[in-house]
Motif scaffolding. Structure first.
Motif, PDB file in Angstrom:
ATOM      1  N   VAL A  48       0.853  -1.199   0.000  1.00 16.35           N
ATOM      2  CA  VAL A  48       0.000   0.000   0.000  1.00 16.35           C
ATOM      3  C   VAL A  48       0.889   1.249   0.000  1.00 16.35           C
ATOM      4  CG1 VAL A  48      -1.661   1.319   1.387  1.00 16.35           C
ATOM      5  CG2 VAL A  48      -1.961  -1.152   1.080  1.00 16.35           C
ATOM      6  N   HIS A  51       2.303   1.670  -3.371  1.00 22.03           N
ATOM      7  CA  HIS A  51       1.273   2.178  -4.287  1.00 22.03           C
ATOM      8  C   HIS A  51       1.152   3.699  -4.129  1.00 22.03           C
ATOM      9  CE1 HIS A  51      -2.323   2.673  -6.566  1.00 22.03           C
ATOM     10  NE2 HIS A  51      -2.997   3.072  -5.510  1.00 22.03           N
ATOM     11  N   SER A  56       1.896   0.758  -9.523  1.00 18.11           N
ATOM     12  CA  SER A  56       0.528   0.446  -9.958  1.00 18.11           C
ATOM     13  C   SER A  56       0.296  -1.055 -10.039  1.00 18.11           C
ATOM     14  CB  SER A  56       0.252   1.068 -11.327  1.00 18.11           C
ATOM     15  OG  SER A  56      -1.044   0.684 -11.754  1.00 18.11           O
ATOM     16  N   ALA A  58      -2.710  -1.871 -11.464  1.00 17.51           N
ATOM     17  CA  ALA A  58      -3.932  -1.770 -12.278  1.00 17.51           C
ATOM     18  C   ALA A  58      -4.066  -2.884 -13.314  1.00 17.51           C
ATOM     19  CB  ALA A  58      -3.987  -0.409 -12.964  1.00 17.51           C
ATOM     20  N   ARG A  59      -2.922  -3.372 -13.816  1.00 17.17           N
ATOM     21  CA  ARG A  59      -3.007  -4.418 -14.852  1.00 17.17           C
ATOM     22  C   ARG A  59      -2.668  -5.805 -14.307  1.00 17.17           C
ATOM     23  NH1 ARG A  59       0.927  -1.893 -18.954  1.00 17.17           N
ATOM     24  NH2 ARG A  59       0.486  -3.746 -20.212  1.00 17.17           N
ATOM     25  N   ASP A  84      -9.957  -8.230   0.118  1.00 23.30           N
ATOM     26  CA  ASP A  84     -10.459  -6.933  -0.370  1.00 23.30           C
ATOM     27  C   ASP A  84     -10.124  -5.848   0.651  1.00 23.30           C
ATOM     28  OD1 ASP A  84     -11.419  -7.937  -2.706  1.00 23.30           O
ATOM     29  OD2 ASP A  84     -13.521  -7.999  -2.080  1.00 23.30           O
ATOM     30  N   SER A  89      -8.764  -3.105  -1.835  1.00 25.30           N
ATOM     31  CA  SER A  89      -9.408  -1.789  -1.710  1.00 25.30           C
ATOM     32  C   SER A  89      -8.397  -0.675  -1.405  1.00 25.30           C
ATOM     33  CB  SER A  89     -10.459  -1.824  -0.594  1.00 25.30           C
ATOM     34  OG  SER A  89      -9.806  -2.048   0.643  1.00 25.30           O
ATOM     35  N   ARG A  90      -7.164  -1.056  -1.072  1.00 26.95           N
ATOM     36  CA  ARG A  90      -6.169  -0.048  -0.673  1.00 26.95           C
ATOM     37  C   ARG A  90      -5.161   0.258  -1.787  1.00 26.95           C
ATOM     38  NH1 ARG A  90      -3.489  -2.662   4.266  1.00 26.95           N
ATOM     39  NH2 ARG A  90      -2.805  -0.591   4.888  1.00 26.95           N
ATOM     40  N   VAL A  91      -5.246  -0.491  -2.883  1.00 26.38           N
ATOM     41  CA  VAL A  91      -4.382  -0.215  -4.033  1.00 26.38           C
ATOM     42  C   VAL A  91      -5.283  -0.145  -5.269  1.00 26.38           C
ATOM     43  CG1 VAL A  91      -2.331  -1.294  -2.994  1.00 26.38           C
ATOM     44  CG2 VAL A  91      -3.880  -2.675  -4.403  1.00 26.38           C
ATOM     45  N   ASP A  92      -4.697  -0.075  -6.458  1.00 24.32           N
ATOM     46  CA  ASP A  92      -5.529   0.016  -7.658  1.00 24.32           C
ATOM     47  C   ASP A  92      -5.710  -1.330  -8.364  1.00 24.32           C
ATOM     48  OD1 ASP A  92      -2.906  -0.112  -8.436  1.00 24.32           O
ATOM     49  OD2 ASP A  92      -3.057   1.425  -9.995  1.00 24.32           O
ATOM     50  N   LEU A  93      -5.653  -2.422  -7.580  1.00 22.48           N
ATOM     51  CA  LEU A  93      -5.957  -3.734  -8.168  1.00 22.48           C
ATOM     52  C   LEU A  93      -7.421  -3.737  -8.583  1.00 22.48           C
ATOM     53  CD1 LEU A  93      -4.522  -6.629  -5.929  1.00 22.48           C
ATOM     54  CD2 LEU A  93      -4.590  -6.606  -8.418  1.00 22.48           C
ATOM     55  N   ASP A  94      -7.704  -4.281  -9.759  1.00 27.29           N
ATOM     56  CA  ASP A  94      -9.082  -4.370 -10.228  1.00 27.29           C
ATOM     57  C   ASP A  94      -9.755  -5.547  -9.508  1.00 27.29           C
ATOM     58  OD1 ASP A  94     -11.417  -4.748 -11.558  1.00 27.29           O
ATOM     59  OD2 ASP A  94     -10.503  -5.095 -13.539  1.00 27.29           O
TER      60      ASP A  94
END
Ligand code: GLP
Length: 260
Positions: A48, A51, A56, A58-59, A84, A89-94
C-alpha cells in the motif's frame, strides 16, 4: 530455498515488497498469489505504501490460495472479503481481476476444477505469498495432504480451527470445518514462492519446512523441491533452525545484485 532471518517484521515485509515491485515493474500484468492470515499483513501494508509512491497494480491479476466453505458473502472473515479489506481496496488492483475459490458453489468439486483452469488460463502464478500453520499446513493443505494435490475440498484439523478461532471472536465452533484450497501441486507451479512466518508458535513448523524430511505430515516440506523459494522469518520463528547461523552468514554476504 533462501532463508532470511531478521528481527524486524517490517524489514522482512519490505523484502517481500521489493520482490513484488520488481516483478510488476518487469511485467505490469503479472499474476500475484495472495495469502490471508496474519503473516502477510505487513507485506500488504508495505505494498500500500509503495502504491502511494507510484507503484501500480492496475493491470495485475491475483489468485487467493484458499477459502472457507459456507461463509456468507458478506461475512468479514470470508477470505475474499479479507483480501479486499487488507489489500485490494487499498491499491488500484481491479477487484474483477482478483479470484478466490468459490466456497459457496453448489458444486464444490466443479468450482475447484474451474479454479485450476482459471489459474492455468492466466498463465500461472508469478509470485505466491505464503504463510504456514503451526501444524505445517500451507494454504489449507493439512497434514496428510497429497504432496501432488490440486485445488479441492479439505477438512480442517482441530488445531487449525483453534488457531483461527481468534478471527471468529474466539469461538471455535464458528470456524468452518471445510475449506477449498489450492493443492500443494498447484502451489508448486507458482514461479516464486515467498513464505513469511513470525513467532515461536511457528518455530517447529519452520524447522520442518526448511530442514525436515519431506513428508505429508508436514505438508510445507514439499517446498524443498521448488527451485525458487524465499523464507522470511523473524527471530522467534527461526529459533529452532539447526543451520540458522549459516543462513544468517549467507544472507549477510549475499551479492547486492542478486535480489530475492
Ligand atoms: C491459515 C491460512 C493459511 C495461513 C495459515 C497461518 O489458516 N489458510 O494461508 O498461512 O493459516 O495463518 P497466520 O498467518 O494467521 O498464522
Amino acid at each position: 530455498m533462501e532463508v532470511v532471518i531478521h528481527s524486524s517484521v517490517e524489514q522482512l515485509a519490505r523484502l517481500a515488497g521489493d520482490a513484488v515491485e520488481a516483478l510488476l515493474r518487469r511485467d505490469p500484468e503479472a499474476v500475484l498469489g495472495l495469502a490471508t492470515g496474519s503473516s502477510p499483513l505487513a507485506v500488504y501494508d508495505d505494498l500500500v505504501r509503495r502504491h502511494a509512491e507510484g507503484l501500480s497494480f492496475a493491470r495485475a491479476r491475483a489468485f487467493l490460495l484458499d477459502e472457507y466453505v459456507g461463509l456468507p458473502d458478506d461475512h468479514p472473515e470470508r477470505y475474499r472479503t479479507v483480501i479486499d479489506r487488507e489489500l485490494v481496496s487499498r491499491v488500484d488492483l481491479d477487484p474483477a481481476a482478483v479470484r478466490a475459490p468459490d466456497g459457496n458453489a453448489a458444486d464444490l468439486p466443479a468450482a475447484c476444477a474451474e479454479y485450476e483452469e482459471a489459474i492455468r488460463g492466466a498463465g500461472g502464478v508469478d509470485l505466491q505469498i505464503l504463510g504456514i500453520g503451526t501444524d505445517g499446513h500451507v494454504a489449507f493443505n493439512e497434514p496428510g495432504s497429497s504432496l501432488a494435490s490440486r485445488t479441492r475440498v479439505k477438512t480442517l484439523t482441530e488445531q487449525t480451527r483453534r488457531d483461527n478461532a481468534r478471527f471468529f471472536a474466539d469461538d471455535v465452533e464458528a470456524v468452518p470445518r471445510h475449506v477449498l484450497t489450492q493443492g500443494l501441486g498447484t502451489i508448486m507451479e507458482a514461479r516464486h514462492l515467498v513464505l513469511l512466518a513470525q513467532g515461536r508458535a511457528k518455530a517447529e513448523a519452520v524447522h520442518q519446512l526448511v530442514e525436515g524430511p519431506i513428508s505429508a505430515l508436514w505438508p510445507g516440506t514439499i517446498l524443498q523441491m521448488h527451485p525458487h523459494v524465499t523464507v522470511l522469518l523473524d527471530e522467534a520463528a527461526a529459533s529452532r533452525l539447526q543451520l540458522a547461523d549459516y543462513y544468517r552468514q549467507t544472507y549477510a554476504h549475499k551479492p547486492s545484485w542478486q535480489g530475492l
